[in-house]
Design an enzyme around this catalytic site. Structure first.
Site, mmCIF file in Angstrom:
data_model
loop_
_atom_site.group_PDB
_atom_site.id
_atom_site.type_symbol
_atom_site.label_atom_id
_atom_site.label_comp_id
_atom_site.label_asym_id
_atom_site.label_seq_id
_atom_site.Cartn_x
_atom_site.Cartn_y
_atom_site.Cartn_z
ATOM 1 N N GLY A 50 -1.480 2.680 6.728
ATOM 2 C CA GLY A 50 -1.745 1.911 7.938
ATOM 3 C C GLY A 50 -1.078 0.558 7.998
ATOM 4 O O GLY A 50 -1.453 -0.274 8.825
ATOM 5 N N LYS A 51 -0.068 0.290 7.177
ATOM 6 C CA LYS A 51 0.595 -1.019 7.175
ATOM 7 C C LYS A 51 1.276 -1.296 8.513
ATOM 8 O O LYS A 51 1.092 -2.363 9.117
ATOM 9 C CB LYS A 51 1.616 -1.082 6.027
ATOM 10 C CG LYS A 51 1.022 -0.886 4.644
ATOM 11 C CD LYS A 51 2.048 -1.078 3.565
ATOM 12 C CE LYS A 51 3.159 -0.041 3.612
ATOM 13 N NZ LYS A 51 2.685 1.321 3.312
ATOM 14 N N THR A 52 2.074 -0.345 8.956
ATOM 15 C CA THR A 52 2.787 -0.538 10.226
ATOM 16 C C THR A 52 1.822 -0.538 11.402
ATOM 17 O O THR A 52 2.001 -1.294 12.369
ATOM 18 C CB THR A 52 3.847 0.570 10.397
ATOM 19 O OG1 THR A 52 4.708 0.584 9.253
ATOM 20 C CG2 THR A 52 4.680 0.331 11.641
ATOM 21 N N ASP A 62 -0.774 22.863 -14.544
ATOM 22 C CA ASP A 62 -1.970 22.365 -15.227
ATOM 23 C C ASP A 62 -1.596 21.678 -16.543
ATOM 24 O O ASP A 62 -2.138 20.620 -16.879
ATOM 25 C CB ASP A 62 -2.936 23.518 -15.514
ATOM 26 C CG ASP A 62 -3.382 24.224 -14.240
ATOM 27 O OD1 ASP A 62 -3.480 23.542 -13.205
ATOM 28 O OD2 ASP A 62 -3.622 25.442 -14.284
ATOM 29 N N GLY A 105 0.827 -1.203 0.000
ATOM 30 C CA GLY A 105 0.000 0.000 0.000
ATOM 31 C C GLY A 105 0.856 1.245 0.000
ATOM 32 O O GLY A 105 2.065 1.185 0.254
ATOM 33 N N HIS A 117 -7.759 33.071 -13.027
ATOM 34 C CA HIS A 117 -7.250 31.715 -13.230
ATOM 35 C C HIS A 117 -8.051 30.710 -12.392
ATOM 36 O O HIS A 117 -8.543 29.696 -12.913
ATOM 37 C CB HIS A 117 -5.768 31.651 -12.844
ATOM 38 C CG HIS A 117 -5.137 30.314 -13.093
ATOM 39 N ND1 HIS A 117 -4.391 30.037 -14.213
ATOM 40 C CD2 HIS A 117 -5.143 29.165 -12.359
ATOM 41 C CE1 HIS A 117 -3.976 28.782 -14.166
ATOM 42 N NE2 HIS A 117 -4.422 28.225 -13.040
ATOM 43 N N GLU A 118 -8.191 30.978 -11.103
ATOM 44 C CA GLU A 118 -8.918 30.049 -10.235
ATOM 45 C C GLU A 118 -10.419 30.059 -10.535
ATOM 46 O O GLU A 118 -11.080 29.013 -10.425
ATOM 47 C CB GLU A 118 -8.668 30.396 -8.770
ATOM 48 C CG GLU A 118 -7.213 30.276 -8.326
ATOM 49 C CD GLU A 118 -6.641 28.897 -8.582
ATOM 50 O OE1 GLU A 118 -7.413 27.905 -8.541
ATOM 51 O OE2 GLU A 118 -5.422 28.790 -8.832
ATOM 52 N N GLY A 138 1.576 5.816 4.469
ATOM 53 C CA GLY A 138 0.581 6.326 5.402
ATOM 54 C C GLY A 138 -0.747 5.629 5.380
ATOM 55 O O GLY A 138 -1.723 6.131 5.941
#
Length: 629
Positions: A220-222, A519, A215, A437-438, A218
């Site tokens: 959640g493996k550990t 973009d 995965g 632009h936004e 971050g």
């Protein structure tokens, strides 16, 4: 600080001895006589009265001492010049018939001289050189062999560095995990294998030898491994992949053997190897070919997991976010029988994770978490935990008693885009350009989300021109998770939304700025994959062009293997990518031209307030629809 072991002490003594011997002989070298020719150098030193005393050895060497009260320039037998004082010079003693002339010259010049009976000085040089050879070569080799023999027996340097988690260290529970129920069920089965193997062996089933957690960072493996350590109730060994490998050959393999020997003694037990890609990469890609230290370590790991010797009662759990780098011999069945994938949580899972990390935090309105969950598509469990923690920090900094919606949104922005640059105010012209632009991004996304049933977006969440990190502003689009299937129509909507900012600048100012660079990179990436990987071009056809992976040792750089197709195919790929990009530009331009008054109104509102919600665009869009009808 750890105490030095006897092995380490012997090593330090060996190094110190070598350094002392080297310093001694350097000092001896500085006091050695300078070899010169008898004629004319040595004779001139006598006649010029620059020697204070001379020692003559028949059939040997004659040594003279230079005056110490003045510097003397001399030339040695190699014709190199020196300016020294108080040093000794040495020359071969003349034969008997010339020796009388030497003594007469010394007497006439008033230089004291004497005769020595042997050539002990020459012998002493040979002794010094012999000691130097022994001290710098023989002694270190002998000591290193002693250290090597002891390390192979039970040296702490080759002992495994795995940590055996005690019962009081295992604080995590399966109940502490949220957003991945299928993964938890899969791992719970491993616990059942360890606690009640008879249930499975009665049916002829074999206990899995290993499970590979795969995965992104971050996910959640550990954390799941920590919960497994508590729930299994068996000895749990934890080690990172990088802890195996050292610069000394054989150390990693010895540590693997030591780790598995200890785990077998405590069986049933679990070994958890975090970031296994540090030691489990494809073989044949290092500097040492098949003989480098990392590959020897991997070979030993392969043997321990599934070799001739039975590995009964030991389950190996490994975690990685780079499965593509692992050697196929490591990931095959019989070594890692189970593969546990950790996908990104869906909306429900994200809400559960937020609620889990909200425990102990005073929320003003718990329903606000649903809004954050809806707008956090693609975020991992650690990202969501970071949002809650940042929100709590912001609320405390503002002196509030509860965490409100504003703090949650601010925490979300901090995790996604870093801190804001509110103190760096834009001038009027740059601010207006960023506003258009936004506004272009937001308006194209809002309209296509409403009018195109294939749109991957549900709506627009937030639009701001307050700079964060390297971004001058950004638009947060809320993804419609049920529509995300990577179809052609959806990808074209993605590209049109990305082009909305650049097109809005051109409609208002007649040209676009360099702010559209990111973009354009995204549009180019999507177009490239559509044509070369996903078979979405009629001209190129339903083909997938593999990418070559260059420099596996220094890092994989993906590039097309151009030898696999001709120039015409490459030209078709370029033409199709450009065609898709231009279609996105035209779609964004048509949308914004149809709603040009809404674009200007949105940009003006952004210019004034700097941050708005997606719902603020609705009145402008409705007004345009009314005027168009």
């Amino acid at each position: 600080m750890e105490k030095l072991t006897p092995l380490h002490k012997r090593g330090l003594i060996a190094v110190a001895a070598c350094m002392l011997i080297a310093c001694f002989f350097m000092m001896m070298g500085q006091n050695q006589p300078i070899a010169v020719r008898y004629f004319p150098v040595f004779k001139n030193l006598i006649t010029e009265k620059k020697l204070t005393e001379v020692t003559i050895i028949k059939d040997g060497l004659t040594t003279g001492t230079l005056r110490s009260d003045a510097e003397t320039k001399i030339t040695d037998k190699n014709d190199q010049s020196f300016t020294v004082k108080g040093r000794q010079v040495q020359t071969p003693t003349p034969s008997d018939h010339k020796l009388t002339g030497l003594t007469e010259l010394l007497e006439s010049s008033g230089v004291k001289y004497s005769f020595a009976k042997d050539n002990s000085g020459a012998y002493s040089n040979w002794i010094i050189y012999a000691l130097l050879f022994v001290g710098l070569f023989i002694l270190p080799i002998f000591l290193m062999r002693r250290m090597g023999n002891q390390s192979r027996e039970a040296g702490p340097f080759t002992k495994n560095r795995a940590k055996l988690w005690s019962e009081d260290q295992r604080e995590a529970h399966f109940s502490d995990l949220a957003g991945m129920p299928e993964v938890v069920i899969e791992v719970k089965e491993l616990v059942e294998f360890l606690k009640g193997p008879d249930k499975f062996t009665r049916m002829g089933a074999k206990i899995p030898k290993g499970a590979l957690f795969v995965g992104g960072p971050g996910c959640g493996k550990t954390l799941l491994a920590r919960a497994l350590a508590r729930e299994a109730g068996v000895p749990f060994f934890y080690i990172s992949g990088s802890s195996f490998v050292e610069m000394f050959v054989g150390v990693g393999a010895s540590r693997v053997r030591s780790l598995f020997d200890e785990a077998k003694k405590r069986a049933p037990s679990i070994i958890f190897i975090d970031e296994i890609d540090a030691v489990g990469r494809h073989r044949g890609t290092g500097l040492g070919g098949g003989h480098d230290e990392r590959e020897q370590t991997l070979n030993q790991l392969l043997v321990e997991m599934d070799g001739f010797e039975e590995n009964s009662g030991v389950i190996v759990i490994a975690a990685t976010n780079r499965e593509n780098l692992l050697d196929p011999a490591l990931t095959r069945r019989g070594r890692f029988d189970r593969r546990v994938d950790f996908p990104d949580p869906d909306k429900k899972g994200r809400l559960e994770i937020l609620q889990l990390h909200a425990k102990g935090k005073p929320l003003q309105n718990p329903d606000d978490l649903q809004e954050i969950a809806a707008e956090s598509y693609g975020k991992s469990g650690s990202d969501l935990a970071g949002i809650m923690n940042e929100a709590a920090i912001i609320a405390a900094r503002r002196g509030k008693d509860t965490i409100g919606r504003d703090e949650l949104r601010e925490g979300q922005d901090r995790v996604e885009m870093s801190q804001d640059r509110g103190s760096q105010k834009l001038g009027e012209k740059p601010k207006r350009l960023v506003s258009f632009h936004e506004a272009g991004h937001a308006l194209v996304c809002k309209i296509l989300s409403r009018d195109d049933q294939n749109s991957p977006f549900a709506t627009v969440g937030k639009v701001t021109i307050v700079g964060r990190g390297r971004a001058g502003g950004y638009t947060r689009n809320i993804t419609d998770e049920e529509a995300v299937t990577m179809r052609v129509s959806q990808l074209k909507v993605h590209m049109a939304v990305y082009m909305g900012g650049m097109v809005a600048e051109e409609l208002e100012f007649g040209e676009h700025s360099a702010g559209a660079s990111n973009d354009l990179e995204m549009v180019t990436s999507i177009a490239e994959k559509m044509v070369t990987a996903w078979g979405m071009s009629e001209v190129v056809g339903p083909l997938a062009f593999k990418k070559s992976q260059g420099g596996p040792f220094l890092g994989k750089k993906m590039s097309f293997d151009s030898d696999k197709f001709g120039d015409k195919t490459q030209q078709n790929i370029d033409d199709e990518m450009k065609k898709l990009a231009l279609e996105a530009v035209e779609r964004a331009k048509k949308t914004l031209q149809d709603y040009l008054p809404a674009l200007k109104s949105t940009a003006n509102l952004l210019f004034e307030k700097e941050t708005i919600d997606g719902s603020d665009l609705d009145p402008f869009i409705v007004e345009c629809d009314r005027n168009r009808s």
